[in-house]
Motif scaffolding. Sequence first.
Motif, PDB file in Angstrom:
ATOM      1  N   ASN A  84       0.920  -1.317   0.098  1.00  0.00           N
ATOM      2  CA  ASN A  84       0.086  -0.032  -0.044  1.00  0.00           C
ATOM      3  C   ASN A  84       0.928   1.381  -0.055  1.00  0.00           C
ATOM      4  O   ASN A  84       2.212   1.149  -0.075  1.00  0.00           O
ATOM      5  CB  ASN A  84      -0.749  -0.040   1.168  1.00  0.00           C
ATOM      6  N   ALA A  85       0.291   2.346   0.063  1.00  0.00           N
ATOM      7  CA  ALA A  85       1.123   3.636   0.181  1.00  0.00           C
ATOM      8  C   ALA A  85       1.931   3.840   1.150  1.00  0.00           C
ATOM      9  O   ALA A  85       3.204   4.580   0.986  1.00  0.00           O
ATOM     10  CB  ALA A  85       0.072   4.917  -0.094  1.00  0.00           C
ATOM     11  N   ALA A  86       1.693   3.308   2.452  1.00  0.00           N
ATOM     12  CA  ALA A  86       2.367   3.691   3.451  1.00  0.00           C
ATOM     13  C   ALA A  86       3.641   2.719   3.411  1.00  0.00           C
ATOM     14  O   ALA A  86       4.697   3.341   3.560  1.00  0.00           O
ATOM     15  CB  ALA A  86       1.431   3.080   4.710  1.00  0.00           C
ATOM     16  N   LEU A  87       3.604   1.575   2.601  1.00  0.00           N
ATOM     17  CA  LEU A  87       4.889   0.692   2.565  1.00  0.00           C
ATOM     18  C   LEU A  87       5.794   1.721   1.515  1.00  0.00           C
ATOM     19  O   LEU A  87       6.986   1.481   1.791  1.00  0.00           O
ATOM     20  CB  LEU A  87       4.441  -0.555   2.070  1.00  0.00           C
ATOM     21  N   ALA A  88       5.175   2.224   0.395  1.00  0.00           N
ATOM     22  CA  ALA A  88       5.899   2.693  -0.632  1.00  0.00           C
ATOM     23  C   ALA A  88       6.648   3.790  -0.021  1.00  0.00           C
ATOM     24  O   ALA A  88       7.850   4.012  -0.268  1.00  0.00           O
ATOM     25  CB  ALA A  88       4.860   3.267  -1.608  1.00  0.00           C
ATOM     26  N   ASN A  89       6.007   4.648   0.892  1.00  0.00           N
ATOM     27  CA  ASN A  89       6.439   5.921   1.660  1.00  0.00           C
ATOM     28  C   ASN A  89       7.685   5.557   2.390  1.00  0.00           C
ATOM     29  O   ASN A  89       8.705   6.042   2.549  1.00  0.00           O
ATOM     30  CB  ASN A  89       5.462   6.668   2.140  1.00  0.00           C
ATOM     31  N   ALA A  90       7.611   4.331   3.415  1.00  0.00           N
ATOM     32  CA  ALA A  90       8.630   3.883   4.197  1.00  0.00           C
ATOM     33  C   ALA A  90       9.678   3.462   3.348  1.00  0.00           C
ATOM     34  O   ALA A  90      10.956   3.714   3.654  1.00  0.00           O
ATOM     35  CB  ALA A  90       8.136   2.747   5.054  1.00  0.00           C
ATOM     36  N   LEU A  91       9.609   2.737   1.968  1.00  0.00           N
ATOM     37  CA  LEU A  91      10.700   2.161   1.443  1.00  0.00           C
ATOM     38  C   LEU A  91      11.382   3.601   0.872  1.00  0.00           C
ATOM     39  O   LEU A  91      12.653   3.613   0.606  1.00  0.00           O
ATOM     40  CB  LEU A  91      10.134   1.176   0.331  1.00  0.00           C
ATOM     41  N   LYS A  92      10.613   4.524   0.368  1.00  0.00           N
ATOM     42  CA  LYS A  92      11.397   5.867  -0.366  1.00  0.00           C
ATOM     43  C   LYS A  92      12.286   6.346   0.992  1.00  0.00           C
ATOM     44  O   LYS A  92      13.381   6.881   0.553  1.00  0.00           O
ATOM     45  CB  LYS A  92      10.384   6.896  -0.572  1.00  0.00           C
ATOM     46  N   VAL A  93      11.763   6.362   2.145  1.00  0.00           N
ATOM     47  CA  VAL A  93      12.819   7.041   3.314  1.00  0.00           C
ATOM     48  C   VAL A  93      13.954   6.070   3.489  1.00  0.00           C
ATOM     49  O   VAL A  93      14.937   6.621   3.606  1.00  0.00           O
ATOM     50  CB  VAL A  93      11.906   7.189   4.592  1.00  0.00           C
ATOM     51  N   GLN A  94      13.638   4.825   3.500  1.00  0.00           N
ATOM     52  CA  GLN A  94      14.917   3.846   3.606  1.00  0.00           C
ATOM     53  C   GLN A  94      15.942   4.055   2.518  1.00  0.00           C
ATOM     54  O   GLN A  94      16.974   3.886   2.564  1.00  0.00           O
ATOM     55  CB  GLN A  94      14.232   2.208   3.677  1.00  0.00           C
ATOM     56  N   SER A  95      15.337   4.268   1.277  1.00  0.00           N
ATOM     57  CA  SER A  95      16.187   4.433   0.282  1.00  0.00           C
ATOM     58  C   SER A  95      17.363   5.545   0.192  1.00  0.00           C
ATOM     59  O   SER A  95      18.368   5.551  -0.646  1.00  0.00           O
ATOM     60  CB  SER A  95      15.565   4.128  -1.328  1.00  0.00           C
TER      61      SER A  95
END
Length: 273
Positions: free
Chosen positions: A223-234
Amino acid sequence: MKKLLILLFVAMFCQASRSEPNTPVDANSLLRDGAPVASAAVIISYDSENGKWMCTFDEEITDTKNKIAPGQSLEMLASSALERVIASMSSSNVGEFRLWGTITKYQGSNYVYPMILLPVTESPAAAEPNQLAESAGPEPNAPDFADPNDKISIPKEVLERLKPRRTVDLQKLVEGTISVTNEDVVFTERSGFIHQDYMKNYVFVPDGLGRSVQMVSLRVLPNAALANALKVQSSEPDRVRFKATGMLTRFDGQYYILLSRATRQYSHGNFAR
């Protein structure tokens, strides 16, 4: 038997019409992440080619901007509601249901997270208008003879009521085969890390920030929350600690979490990374 054949035909048609479920499309045409679905008529079927459970909508679903057209299929995310339904289905792996849940959006695709699924069944077929007229008998002031050229006029509103209606199959609720109880639980403000496991699935592993915490791996649903977290992690060279909140569910012996938010948590150098 006739209804079962129709459902099988629909499932075969849906499978043949999509070689790659949830193929990325124009992001502007997708429903927003978190769009609710309430009492939607759907057909659930198993896509054996891709090993996924699919949800085909029998009506339009909209978020006021974009829409899912009738006949369009989305991949279903793992949930306890889906697991209960699978256990109750026949060997055909096809069934009609009423769905309550939410739409998620991840990497150019929409998915559906089912929270409640109720089976539906066709009401007994209504009698034909001619049969109704014959059983009613002659009108009180009607003449003794019947003109073969006479036509029976039935109001449109009455004809609509004579059509078969789809209703919730209460018998399965009584038998306990299907339960409306939502067994999912809220997972609130837990610290941990998000990474890929050996199967390349993203998982959330809680961390106690120095306290003794039992190691458990929660597979993260897209979902969008996972996508946002991965963006921060990257954007960081080291792994990032998140404070996660979401819906915890269980499917096929594995725990899953549908994140509602995952905010970065800073240790301020007090704990090891």
